[in-house]
Design an enzyme around this catalytic site. Structure first.
Site, PDB file in Angstrom:
ATOM      1  N   HIS A 205      17.769  -6.979 -22.205  1.00  0.00           N
ATOM      2  CA  HIS A 205      17.978  -7.895 -23.336  1.00  0.00           C
ATOM      3  C   HIS A 205      18.484  -7.105 -24.532  1.00  0.00           C
ATOM      4  O   HIS A 205      18.041  -5.986 -24.788  1.00  0.00           O
ATOM      5  CB  HIS A 205      16.705  -8.670 -23.674  1.00  0.00           C
ATOM      6  CG  HIS A 205      15.574  -7.830 -24.221  1.00  0.00           C
ATOM      7  ND1 HIS A 205      15.398  -7.584 -25.562  1.00  0.00           N
ATOM      8  CD2 HIS A 205      14.555  -7.188 -23.590  1.00  0.00           C
ATOM      9  CE1 HIS A 205      14.322  -6.842 -25.748  1.00  0.00           C
ATOM     10  NE2 HIS A 205      13.791  -6.578 -24.559  1.00  0.00           N
ATOM     11  N   ASP A 217      13.789  -0.832 -27.054  1.00  0.00           N
ATOM     12  CA  ASP A 217      13.480  -2.204 -26.635  1.00  0.00           C
ATOM     13  C   ASP A 217      14.511  -3.169 -27.214  1.00  0.00           C
ATOM     14  O   ASP A 217      14.272  -3.775 -28.244  1.00  0.00           O
ATOM     15  CB  ASP A 217      12.072  -2.579 -27.106  1.00  0.00           C
ATOM     16  CG  ASP A 217      11.601  -3.888 -26.519  1.00  0.00           C
ATOM     17  OD1 ASP A 217      12.098  -4.276 -25.453  1.00  0.00           O
ATOM     18  OD2 ASP A 217      10.743  -4.535 -27.143  1.00  0.00           O
ATOM     19  N   GLU A 251      15.003 -12.362 -25.294  1.00  0.00           N
ATOM     20  CA  GLU A 251      13.775 -11.954 -24.606  1.00  0.00           C
ATOM     21  C   GLU A 251      12.615 -11.850 -25.576  1.00  0.00           C
ATOM     22  O   GLU A 251      11.483 -12.204 -25.245  1.00  0.00           O
ATOM     23  CB  GLU A 251      13.980 -10.613 -23.902  1.00  0.00           C
ATOM     24  CG  GLU A 251      12.844 -10.209 -22.968  1.00  0.00           C
ATOM     25  CD  GLU A 251      11.718  -9.450 -23.660  1.00  0.00           C
ATOM     26  OE1 GLU A 251      10.650  -9.282 -23.034  1.00  0.00           O
ATOM     27  OE2 GLU A 251      11.910  -9.024 -24.811  1.00  0.00           O
ATOM     28  N   GLU A 252      12.882 -11.362 -26.775  1.00  0.00           N
ATOM     29  CA  GLU A 252      11.802 -11.214 -27.758  1.00  0.00           C
ATOM     30  C   GLU A 252      11.270 -12.558 -28.223  1.00  0.00           C
ATOM     31  O   GLU A 252      10.218 -12.626 -28.843  1.00  0.00           O
ATOM     32  CB  GLU A 252      12.294 -10.401 -28.964  1.00  0.00           C
ATOM     33  CG  GLU A 252      12.689  -8.971 -28.641  1.00  0.00           C
ATOM     34  CD  GLU A 252      11.534  -8.113 -28.141  1.00  0.00           C
ATOM     35  OE1 GLU A 252      10.383  -8.587 -28.146  1.00  0.00           O
ATOM     36  OE2 GLU A 252      11.780  -6.970 -27.740  1.00  0.00           O
ATOM     37  N   GLU A 278      12.848  -2.612 -19.076  1.00  0.00           N
ATOM     38  CA  GLU A 278      12.102  -2.942 -20.288  1.00  0.00           C
ATOM     39  C   GLU A 278      11.593  -1.684 -20.985  1.00  0.00           C
ATOM     40  O   GLU A 278      11.908  -0.566 -20.570  1.00  0.00           O
ATOM     41  CB  GLU A 278      10.925  -3.869 -19.952  1.00  0.00           C
ATOM     42  CG  GLU A 278      11.173  -5.317 -20.315  1.00  0.00           C
ATOM     43  CD  GLU A 278      11.321  -5.554 -21.803  1.00  0.00           C
ATOM     44  OE1 GLU A 278      11.077  -4.633 -22.598  1.00  0.00           O
ATOM     45  OE2 GLU A 278      11.692  -6.669 -22.184  1.00  0.00           O
ATOM     46  N   HIS A 354       8.658  -1.366 -31.499  1.00  0.00           N
ATOM     47  CA  HIS A 354       8.761  -2.554 -32.355  1.00  0.00           C
ATOM     48  C   HIS A 354       8.639  -2.214 -33.837  1.00  0.00           C
ATOM     49  O   HIS A 354       8.118  -3.020 -34.612  1.00  0.00           O
ATOM     50  CB  HIS A 354       7.706  -3.602 -31.976  1.00  0.00           C
ATOM     51  CG  HIS A 354       8.116  -4.458 -30.803  1.00  0.00           C
ATOM     52  ND1 HIS A 354       7.456  -5.609 -30.437  1.00  0.00           N
ATOM     53  CD2 HIS A 354       9.133  -4.326 -29.909  1.00  0.00           C
ATOM     54  CE1 HIS A 354       8.041  -6.143 -29.369  1.00  0.00           C
ATOM     55  NE2 HIS A 354       9.062  -5.365 -29.038  1.00  0.00           N
TER      56      HIS A 354
END
Length: 904
Positions: A205, A217, A251-252, A278, A354
């Site tokens: 993603h 990510d 995706e998030e 991932e 993140h």
């Protein structure tokens, strides 16, 4: 060894007492010397001595017993553990055996890094933002077009941009429903020139969470996929099946884009297996932590093809147990597509996952190379495999799989694992049963000592766990939780040493007061048998539960038992000499090495998670429990050395001293839990939302309106470390729950309210975003089955949350979302997560409320929250000013939102 005082009767009959390891020093040919009636202690153990003379300690006459000094034991164990730790560290740091090759037909990490740097230079890419929907999509399409131009004529490349709309329910985070509209997927199909009827899917993603560049990510995975696509398309080797590369853009938003693809795209019918790329950390090794379900051939494909394997069924069972608050697109393909797959994720350095620190420069080129080598090899293997055509035929049971220091993978079906486990259990039972089947007069004391020894072992484990939990609770109560977050060795010195010291203390007491006159040799053998019995019991329990992780217990039974059988003769003849120690530690090498390898992975994953697990779970309690468990396992077969050593006082006092010093340093606040070091940040995460709330009554009138900055600290310490820097954030502005409003009347982005119950609401001016929410009741209909159907329409920013709470006498029977059956979140309210891409129409949906009893306050309360995560609307002057006050060791993620509540 220090012995207690001995009665005159015991001294007189010491040599004539029962012998376990050999005949008495001067045996009588026809009769056994009578012994006085023994006294019995509290455990039911005969107080009669079993201490053997040097000449009669088994083996040849005159063989001297050599005791194991404490210094030798401590030094040997320390060097042994250091050597094991060094091997584990070397294995983990060795990402690839060579650098990036750049040779034709091979994965080139430098090209993948170029893709990565271009994607991350765009900035944060939240779904619905121009950065995600336009700039990133444009860049990916440009690179795919260049790859298509360079491709070999053997292959055909097709590109499709999908904009799906859909809805589904999921039990993640306590359960909620998701709705998406016009989000973006880029699907690329690489197939033989004549076409293909079957395909393998590679998924990544390109969107990111708000305020993060999302390098790991998941931009690096998309970069790897681009390079894999380039290599495969230029290859002169023909593929048997198609390879579909899905670059998904949402995706998030809790797995929305993958759902849109697998349930709506025409290519989805071709897919027989998938690989999902991932991240749960930044760089390092990518771990295979999920496979299947029940497709062992996929694991075999990874084992056969991967150049740098790193996989563990233990990680799979831990992840699928739900104790890690995370999920991936693997779930969507498995549950909604009924497709088997492989789930990989980077797990190193999850502290900056993140956050704004998740940048391209933190990902090593070797890390990209190893991921690319593995993905390329596995995809090529699957795209040429005959098994892919009829993969459903090979769906039979689970697979036991684990890598050995990243060198190779051992894999076998779980049914074979059950057979192996049963054989290991049988061997242990035969070994222990041989002692129990001896004549009764020879086994009576052994049985009693074994039973009491097992009790002592369990008591030592229980008390060590209680001890570390008491320390952890105290540390949490005085506000020093997470003191080890920035310095992990602090947790080992505090909780690890406390657990080890308590175990040694209990066994020292047992040796001093219970096994007062038993020989070192006898005790060493006895507690080896007890450890073997405990691990054997664990193996039986795990196998009975059907857990593939039972292989760990099998290792802890098989190798020690084999070692015991090999060194037993030398041990009985010469005692714990250097030769015995060397062979004993060598035999324990594999279980200890692999256990340390797994323990590293556990702490690599769990320690960062504990810094973002909310305010309700005391992280010190969790970490102390894990460390106590690790100490129990690692000490199980080393208890022998406690009894073989001349004294354990110095070791116990040393461990206690280390624990005590660390405890007082922690209590004094010496160790700060967070790091502002730009090279190695471990930031505290704080979420700031500048919100305006509006509450309406049943008549539609505004009964309450306020504005403030809603503050959530995502760890157990709350705002205790922030208040000295920003005095206005203190307990006087703690948020109070609106009891009559769903989710306490606050604009939760996701339903994590049960994890974070400490919030702060700092008064602030009203916000007026440029794209305000329009929410209205379109219709209210009375149905023929005594229910009320409410139809709503909403329009606003790309991310909104819708909440529902039914009143007394009413139930939510159905709605137009998900599968049609409403799914409650934790706490009983209903949560709907909404997002859209660019140019989405107004969102229309309905709910149906079954009215059992009319109430004057209405039948249902609904609320809608709008989250402005990108562009100028995400900012406000007060929000920016408050954000600037936060210290460098924090990561404040901030945006503007509105919250409106209605009663019907």
């Amino acid at each position: 060894m220090e012995w207690g005082s001995e009665s005159a009767a015991v001294r007189r009959h010491r040599i004539r007492g029962e012998r376990r390891d050999g005949p008495v020093a001067a045996p009588q040919p026809d009769r056994e010397a009578p012994a006085p009636e023994p006294s019995v202690d509290a455990c039911g153990r005969n107080a009669r001595t079993r201490k053997q003379s040097a000449a009669g300690s088994g083996g040849a006459s005159g063989a001297a017993w050599t005791g194991l000094s404490e210094a030798r034991a401590a030094l040997g164990l320390a060097l042994y553990l250091l050597a094991l730790r060094t091997l584990v560290q070397l294995s983990l740091q060795q990402l690839v055996l060579r650098g990036a090759s750049g040779h034709h037909g091979e994965f080139d990490a430098r090209q993948a890094r170029d893709y990565l740097e271009h994607i991350t230079s765009i900035g944060p890419r939240t779904t619905g933002s121009p950065e995600n929907e336009i700039l990133t999509v444009r860049y990916l399409l440009e690179q795919i077009k260049l790859i298509e131009v360079q491709s070999n004529s053997l292959h055909k490349i097709s590109v499709d941009i999908q904009r799906p709309t859909g809805s589904f329910s999921i039990d993640f985070l306590g359960g909620f429903t998701s709705y998406y509209d016009n989000i973006t997927n880029i699907a690329v199909k690489l197939e033989p020139r004549e076409g293909a009827q079957h395909a393998v899917l590679a998924n990544c993603h390109f969107d990111s969470v708000a305020n993060s560049p999302g390098a790991s990510d998941d931009a690096v995975s998309c970069s790897v996929m681009l390079e894999v696509l380039r290599v495969l398309s230029t290859s002169s080797e023909a593929l048997h099946h198609a390879v579909i590369f899905l670059f998904n853009g949402a995706e998030e938003n809790v797995l929305q884009a993958s759902h849109g693809f697998i349930t709506q795209h025409p290519w989805a019918n071709l897919i027989r297996a998938f690989i999902n790329l991932e991240a749960a950390g930044v760089g390092g090794k990518e771990l295979v932590f999920q496979t299947g379900p029940e497709n062992p051939w996929l694991v075999q494909a990874y084992v056969s093809a991967a150049k740098h394997p790193f996989a563990s069924v233990v990680a799979q069972e831990v992840f699928q147990s739900g104790i890690i608050p995370s999920d991936t697109d693997f779930r969507i393909y498995r549950d909604f597509g009924n497709i088997p797959g492989i789930d990989l994720a980077f797990i190193e350095n999850g502290y900056i996952y993140h956050t704004k620190y998740d940048t391209a420069d933190r990902i090593l080129t070797d890390s990209i190379q190893r991921a690319g080598d593995n993905i390329l090899a596995v995809l090529k293997y699957l795209a040429t495999s005959d098994m892919l055509v009829s993969s459903s035929k090979y769906r039979h049971g689970n697979m036991v799989f684990f890598d050995v220091l990243g060198l190779f993978v051992i894999a076998y079906p779980s049914r074979v694992g059950s057979i192996i486990n049963s054989m290991v259990v049988m061997a242990a039972v035969l070994y222990l049963g041989k002692k129990l089947l001896q004549p009764k007069h020879k086994t009576a004391n052994y049985m009693k000592d074994f039973s009491c020894g097992l009790g002592i072992t369990l008591i030592s484990w229980f008390t060590s766990l209680v001890t570390v939990l008491i320390i952890a609770v105290f540390i949490s109560l005085i506000g020093q939780s997470l003191s080890w977050y920035n310095h992990f060795y602090v947790s080992v010195c505090l909780y690890g040493t406390a657990a080890a010291a308590k175990i040694i203390f209990i066994h020292t007491l047992a040796k001093r007061f219970y096994y007062v006159n038993a020989s070192d040799q006898y005790l060493g053998e006895l507690f080896f048998d007890i450890a073997l019995f405990v691990h054997c019991g664990s193996l039986i329990a795990l196998t009975y539960q059907g857990l593939c992780s039972a292989f760990i217990s099998a290792v802890w039974v098989a190798f020690p038992l084999l070692t015991k059988l090999c060194v037993d003769k030398d041990f009985k003849q010469h005692g714990a000499r250097g030769k015995f120690i060397a062979f004993y530690l060598l035999g324990m090498f594999i279980p200890y090495l692999y256990s340390l390898y797994l323990i590293w992975a556990v702490f690599e994953m769990f320690t960062p998670i504990l810094g973002r697990s909310g305010s309700e779970i005391p992280p010190d309690v969790v970490l102390a429990s894990i460390l106590a468990g690790c100490t129990m396992i690692l000490s199980s077969y080393f208890i022998n050395f406690i009894y073989l050593a001349k004294s354990t006082k110095k070791t116990m006092l040393t461990l206690t001293l280390i624990c005590t010093i660390t405890f007082f340093l922690v209590c004094s606040g010496t160790f700060f839990p967070y790091s502002s070091n730009p090279a190695s940040p471990k930031p505290k995460r704080v979420f700031l939302q500048h919100v305006t709330r509006t509450f309406h009554d049943l008549d539609g009138k505004v009964v309450k309106r306020d504005s403030g900055i809603w503050i959530n600290g995502f760890d157990y310490t709350g705002m205790s470390h922030i208040t000295p820097h920003i005095p206005e954030i203190n307990d006087t502005v703690r948020a109070h729950c609106e009891e009559n409003a769903p989710l306490c009347g606050f604009p939760w982005y996701l339903p994590v309210h049960f994890l974070i119950r400490k919030n702060w609401y700092l008064p602030a001016s009203e916000v007026s975003p440029g794209e305000p929410v329009h929410f209205r009741l379109v219709s209210k209909e009375q149905t023929h089955w005594d229910s009320v159907k409410l139809t709503f329409e909403a329009s606003g920013p790309s991310h909104m949350s819708f909440y529902v709470r039914t009143h007394k006498g009413s139930t939510l029977s159905q709605w137009s979302l998900g599968s049609g059956t409403p799914v409650t979140s934790k706490g009983g309210d209903y949560f709907v997560f909404y997002s859209h891409g660019l140019q989405a129409p107004a969102w229309q949906f309905w709910i149906e409320v079954q009215v059992l009893e009319e109430q004057p306050e209405g039948i249902v309360t609904v609320a809608i929250a709008a989250h402005y995560l990108s562009g100028e609307n995400k900012r406000s002057s007060q929000l920016d000013a408050l954000k600037e006050k936060f210290p460098d060791w924090t990561f404040p993620s901030a945006w503007v939102c509105t919250y409106s509540l209605y009663v019907f």
